[in-house]
Design an enzyme around this catalytic site. Structure first.
Site, PDB file in Angstrom:
ATOM      1  N   CYS A 308       0.826  -1.199   0.000  1.00 23.41           N
ATOM      2  CA  CYS A 308       0.000   0.000   0.000  1.00 23.41           C
ATOM      3  C   CYS A 308       0.866   1.256   0.000  1.00 23.41           C
ATOM      4  O   CYS A 308       1.078   1.887   1.043  1.00 23.41           O
ATOM      5  CB  CYS A 308      -0.974   0.034   1.161  1.00 23.41           C
ATOM      6  SG  CYS A 308      -2.235   1.300   0.845  1.00 23.41           S
ATOM      7  N   THR A 454      -1.361  -4.457  -2.959  1.00 23.49           N
ATOM      8  CA  THR A 454      -2.552  -4.136  -2.161  1.00 23.49           C
ATOM      9  C   THR A 454      -3.476  -5.352  -2.085  1.00 23.49           C
ATOM     10  O   THR A 454      -3.394  -6.255  -2.913  1.00 23.49           O
ATOM     11  CB  THR A 454      -3.363  -2.987  -2.811  1.00 23.49           C
ATOM     12  OG1 THR A 454      -3.688  -3.383  -4.159  1.00 23.49           O
ATOM     13  CG2 THR A 454      -2.586  -1.690  -2.840  1.00 23.49           C
ATOM     14  N   ALA A 455      -4.378  -5.312  -1.083  1.00 20.35           N
ATOM     15  CA  ALA A 455      -5.397  -6.353  -0.988  1.00 20.35           C
ATOM     16  C   ALA A 455      -6.338  -6.256  -2.194  1.00 20.35           C
ATOM     17  O   ALA A 455      -6.894  -7.264  -2.644  1.00 20.35           O
ATOM     18  CB  ALA A 455      -6.177  -6.201   0.314  1.00 20.35           C
ATOM     19  N   ALA A 456      -6.493  -5.040  -2.714  1.00 23.39           N
ATOM     20  CA  ALA A 456      -7.345  -4.856  -3.895  1.00 23.39           C
ATOM     21  C   ALA A 456      -6.765  -5.624  -5.080  1.00 23.39           C
ATOM     22  O   ALA A 456      -7.501  -6.228  -5.868  1.00 23.39           O
ATOM     23  CB  ALA A 456      -7.461  -3.373  -4.219  1.00 23.39           C
ATOM     24  N   CYS A 488      -5.654   2.117  -4.284  1.00 20.37           N
ATOM     25  CA  CYS A 488      -5.135   2.725  -3.063  1.00 20.37           C
ATOM     26  C   CYS A 488      -6.087   3.847  -2.634  1.00 20.37           C
ATOM     27  O   CYS A 488      -6.115   4.906  -3.263  1.00 20.37           O
ATOM     28  CB  CYS A 488      -3.737   3.269  -3.337  1.00 20.37           C
ATOM     29  SG  CYS A 488      -2.928   3.795  -1.832  1.00 20.37           S
TER      30      CYS A 488
HETATM   31  P1  FAD Z   1      -0.390 -10.916   3.961  1.00 17.12           P
HETATM   32  O1  FAD Z   1      -1.830 -10.518   4.015  1.00 17.12           O
HETATM   33  O2  FAD Z   1       0.602 -10.098   4.703  1.00 17.12           O
HETATM   34  O3  FAD Z   1      -0.311 -12.440   4.405  1.00 17.12           O
HETATM   35  C1  FAD Z   1       0.889 -13.179   4.380  1.00 17.12           C
HETATM   36  C2  FAD Z   1       0.664 -14.444   5.211  1.00 17.12           C
HETATM   37  O4  FAD Z   1       1.767 -15.326   5.029  1.00 17.12           O
HETATM   38  C3  FAD Z   1       0.565 -14.158   6.714  1.00 17.12           C
HETATM   39  O5  FAD Z   1      -0.566 -14.780   7.253  1.00 17.12           O
HETATM   40  C4  FAD Z   1       1.848 -14.729   7.272  1.00 17.12           C
HETATM   41  O6  FAD Z   1       1.704 -15.240   8.593  1.00 17.12           O
HETATM   42  C5  FAD Z   1       2.145 -15.861   6.290  1.00 17.12           C
HETATM   43  N1  FAD Z   1       3.558 -16.228   6.235  1.00 17.12           N
HETATM   44  C6  FAD Z   1       4.631 -15.421   6.356  1.00 17.12           C
HETATM   45  N2  FAD Z   1       5.759 -16.146   6.281  1.00 17.12           N
HETATM   46  C7  FAD Z   1       5.383 -17.430   6.096  1.00 17.12           C
HETATM   47  C8  FAD Z   1       6.095 -18.662   5.945  1.00 17.12           C
HETATM   48  N3  FAD Z   1       7.428 -18.709   5.975  1.00 17.12           N
HETATM   49  N4  FAD Z   1       5.384 -19.797   5.778  1.00 17.12           N
HETATM   50  C9  FAD Z   1       4.030 -19.785   5.739  1.00 17.12           C
HETATM   51  N5  FAD Z   1       3.311 -18.648   5.888  1.00 17.12           N
HETATM   52  C10 FAD Z   1       3.988 -17.491   6.056  1.00 17.12           C
HETATM   53  N6  FAD Z   1      -4.419  -2.840   0.637  1.00 17.12           N
HETATM   54  C11 FAD Z   1      -5.513  -2.321   0.025  1.00 17.12           C
HETATM   55  O7  FAD Z   1      -6.020  -2.925  -0.914  1.00 17.12           O
HETATM   56  N7  FAD Z   1      -6.083  -1.152   0.422  1.00 17.12           N
HETATM   57  C12 FAD Z   1      -5.591  -0.456   1.478  1.00 17.12           C
HETATM   58  O8  FAD Z   1      -6.136   0.585   1.827  1.00 17.12           O
HETATM   59  C13 FAD Z   1      -4.451  -0.964   2.166  1.00 17.12           C
HETATM   60  N8  FAD Z   1      -3.942  -0.301   3.216  1.00 17.12           N
HETATM   61  C14 FAD Z   1      -2.913  -0.854   3.925  1.00 17.12           C
HETATM   62  C15 FAD Z   1      -2.454  -0.201   5.049  1.00 17.12           C
HETATM   63  C16 FAD Z   1      -1.437  -0.743   5.822  1.00 17.12           C
HETATM   64  C17 FAD Z   1      -0.964  -0.007   7.039  1.00 17.12           C
HETATM   65  C18 FAD Z   1      -0.884  -2.006   5.454  1.00 17.12           C
HETATM   66  C19 FAD Z   1       0.196  -2.632   6.303  1.00 17.12           C
HETATM   67  C20 FAD Z   1      -1.317  -2.661   4.319  1.00 17.12           C
HETATM   68  C21 FAD Z   1      -2.329  -2.089   3.537  1.00 17.12           C
HETATM   69  N9  FAD Z   1      -2.792  -2.715   2.371  1.00 17.12           N
HETATM   70  C22 FAD Z   1      -3.875  -2.184   1.703  1.00 17.12           C
HETATM   71  C23 FAD Z   1      -2.034  -3.829   1.768  1.00 17.12           C
HETATM   72  C24 FAD Z   1      -2.634  -5.211   1.979  1.00 17.12           C
HETATM   73  O9  FAD Z   1      -2.961  -5.421   3.322  1.00 17.12           O
HETATM   74  C25 FAD Z   1      -1.646  -6.270   1.499  1.00 17.12           C
HETATM   75  O10 FAD Z   1      -1.268  -5.957   0.173  1.00 17.12           O
HETATM   76  C26 FAD Z   1      -2.252  -7.666   1.531  1.00 17.12           C
HETATM   77  O11 FAD Z   1      -2.512  -8.029   2.864  1.00 17.12           O
HETATM   78  C27 FAD Z   1      -1.321  -8.674   0.869  1.00 17.12           C
HETATM   79  O12 FAD Z   1      -1.792  -9.975   1.053  1.00 17.12           O
HETATM   80  P2  FAD Z   1      -0.756 -11.207   1.146  1.00 17.12           P
HETATM   81  O13 FAD Z   1      -1.583 -12.406   1.391  1.00 17.12           O
HETATM   82  O14 FAD Z   1       0.171 -11.166   0.010  1.00 17.12           O
HETATM   83  O15 FAD Z   1       0.112 -10.888   2.444  1.00 17.12           O
END
Ligand code: FAD
Length: 556
Positions: A308, A454-456, A488
């Site tokens: 983000c 992003t989550a989006a 965003c």
């Molecule tokens: P994550 O959701 O971080 O999940 C990763 C997972 O992998 C976790 O559960 C972790 O425990 C696990 N993991 C880590 N290492 C290992 C391992 N070795 N083995 C197995 N599992 C592991 N996005 C939006 O769309 N809109 C927004 O407004 C927005 N605002 C944000 C604001 C902030 C402050 C933050 C921090 C993020 C924001 N985001 C936003 C971004 C969004 O949250 C992330 O892009 C999204 O969560 C990514 O998803 P992911 O599954 O890739 O990672």
């Protein structure tokens, strides 16, 4: 009473009557678990009625109602917890006893041989074939002769990307054998942390038990992935054991590298140093902002890529708006230290953001990188790159520091043969497939595609990965492509958002017609989306395979 023993401390029974409970007490039973929902048939004594009779006899009573075809991971967790906690001998009942026996077997999944569980249940008169597919074998750790379980799909990470792609896969092929490798017990809605930092959301609204979001039909491997061996289609786990896959989805997110900035880790959570990038610190942001009446507030942004990209400045605008409303903004010096050169990567949105920078009197410090924090002295050190190439260091005293750490690929990914030059999982930006290993995909923050992390973006990527994974399993050409969509919501003030939505190369990809929502201008409707619509959309649609607004054209 017609109970049958399953283990030395646990028996199963068909529906109990009030008289049966009294008989159980006389037979020495100390706990009863009711697995039947109330009201399944006329005349059925309710769990509350039987609990009252049990209480009169000093018997512990727990109600964990389930239906055989819809036993969730959370149900299994509750049953396991009850079996651990309640005194033996225990008696579990449902209509016939089969559901209780199935729940018991599911609590033993991965710990006892599935065949042995089926035989034990059968010996007591219960046919558990309905849950046979959900009983994972025991995976021995290490050793040359170790039996390695092969799954159709192994997903690393139970975050936004891991759970959404599992849900999208199961929606299309419910019998798929999927393992999710995830060590965390909780799942975070990170986009909500900006709102927690501004006092709009309660922290609890952004965190749920991992068990409640894990798709029921997945095997949850509760440990971290420690290594990747795509050459042998294997994932090595933290305890040294491994899993094999037909297709691998790598989605462990990214690593927040707090330690890369000397002094930062120690200073966080005190000394006026905070960050919305951590669940436990976002409430501290609000506390600090509410307390500050005058002084200097520094907001920092590290080099890209970060998750983000707008979040560092969202924290700043909302803080400024809170100070403006409290009438103290004029007494607070606000600086934005940005390791990059531009305020936002897609120039279309910059004019609207600059209006707020000017309104709040923010001093922009481009190409200024946070390199050290002295929490006790409340001093931050920045390195600045001037246009002529000169590098200089500046120390800035602060009353509040909102720090965002550098963000890198998880080490086990960066060290693997799946990594791109910057350590993230190398993928084709369109298909999200690794160019070297055709049975490996990646999405979310861990992948190298140049979209906004992003989550989006994940919401759009998950169905695409699901379609391409199924095609790979079926040896068909990949049907789905990703346009780089990410979004965003830039919270420029309480109640208004500049909703940036764009794809690869900065192409604008608005979800709404301009007359309804012009993403380049601050909008109340966009705030309502962020505050009211997106959180339920995340928990109830995206994590459950409901692909509203993002179903790929070729979805099937
Ligand atoms: P994550 O959701 O971080 O999940 C990763 C997972 O992998 C976790 O559960 C972790 O425990 C696990 N993991 C880590 N290492 C290992 C391992 N070795 N083995 C197995 N599992 C592991 N996005 C939006 O769309 N809109 C927004 O407004 C927005 N605002 C944000 C604001 C902030 C402050 C933050 C921090 C993020 C924001 N985001 C936003 C971004 C969004 O949250 C992330 O892009 C999204 O969560 C990514 O998803 P992911 O599954 O890739 O990672």
């Amino acid at each position: 009473m017609n109970s049958k023993p399953l283990t030395p401390g646990l028996s199963m029974s068909p529906q109990l009557s009030e008289t049966d409970v009294a008989a159980a007490a006389r037979a020495g039973v100390r706990s009863i678990i009711a697995n039947r929902p109330d009201g399944e048939e006329p005349g059925q004594p309710s769990a509350a009625t039987l609990a009252a009779v049990a209480a009169n006899h000093g018997i512990a009573f727990e109600h964990i109602p389930v239906t055989l075809n819809a036993i969730s991971t959370a149900d299994v967790e509750r049953m396991a917890d009850a079996l651990r906690r309640l005194p033996e001998p225990m008696l579990a009942y449902c209509r016939t006893g089969t559901r209780s026996a199935a729940l018991w077997a599911l609590t033993r999944s991965g710990k006892e041989d599935p065949e042995a569980l089926l035989v034990a249940a059968s010996a007591a008169g219960y046919d558990l074939n309905a849950v046979r597919a959900r009983l994972a074998p025991v995976i021995p750790s290490g050793g040359a002769d170790a039996v390695v379980r092969v799954y159709d799909v192994v997903i690393i990470g139970g975050g936004a990307a891991g759970v959404a792609s599992a849900a999208s896969l199961l929606k299309r092929r419910p019998a798929l054998d999927i393992a999710i490798v995830e060590p965390a017990e909780t799942h975070d809605y990170q986009p909500g942390w900006t709102m927690v930092g501004a006092g709009v959301f309660a922290p609890g609204a952004t965190r749920r038990p991992m068990a409640s979001v894990m798709p029921d039909r997945c095997h949850w491997i509760r440990q971290a992935a420690a290594g990747l061996a795509p050459e042998t289609a294997e994932v090595v786990l933290a305890d040294g054991s491994s899993l094999r896959y037909r297709v691998l989805i790598v989605a462990p997110g990214l690593k927040l590298d707090w330690e890369a900035i000397p002094g930062l880790s120690d200073a966080l959570g005190r000394n006026g140093v905070t960050s919305n990038y951590r669940f436990d610190l976002a409430p501290y942001t609000h506390e600090l902002v509410s307390r500050l009446k005058h002084g200097r507030a520094l907001f920092t942004q590290p080099a890209m890529p970060i998750k983000c990209a707008g979040a560092p400045q969202k924290a700043m605008y909302l803080s400024c708006d809170l100070w403006r409303r409290a009438g103290v903004l004029g007494d607070i010096e606000v600086e934005f230290h940005n390791a990059g050169a531009v305020l936002f990567g897609v120039s279309t949105y910059v004019p609207a953001l600059m209006e707020y920078v000017e309104r709040y009197g923010i001093a922009l410090r481009p190409q200024s990188r946070l390199i050290a924090v002295d929490g006790a002295a409340r001093v931050a050190t920045f390195e600045t790159n001037a246009a002529d190439g000169d590098v200089s260091r500046t120390k800035r005293e602060f009353d509040l520091l909102h720090a965002v750490p550098p963000q890198v690929a998880p080490a086990f990914v960066a060290q693997s043969s799946l990594a791109s030059a910057n350590g993230f999982v190398d993928v084709d930006p369109a298909t999200l497939r690794n160019p070297s290993f055709g049975n490996v995909f990646s999405l979310g923050d861990a992948c190298s595609a140049p979209n906004a992390k992003t989550a989006a973006a994940v919401r759009k990527q998950a169905p695409i990965v699901a379609l391409n994974v199924l095609a790979t399993l079926d040896s068909r050409p990949l049907p789905a492509t990703y346009d780089g969509y990410g979004s965003c919501p830039l919270t420029v003030e309480l109640g208004k958002i500049v909703l940036a939505e764009f794809g690869y190369g900065g192409a604008l990809l608005p979800s709404f017609p301009k007359w309804l929502l012009d993403g380049t201008r601050p909008s109340r409707l966009a705030w309502l989306l962020k505050e009211r619509v997106l959180p339920p959309l995340y928990w109830h649609a995206m994590l459950r395979g409901r692909e509203w607004l993002v179903a790929p054209a070729s979805a099937k």
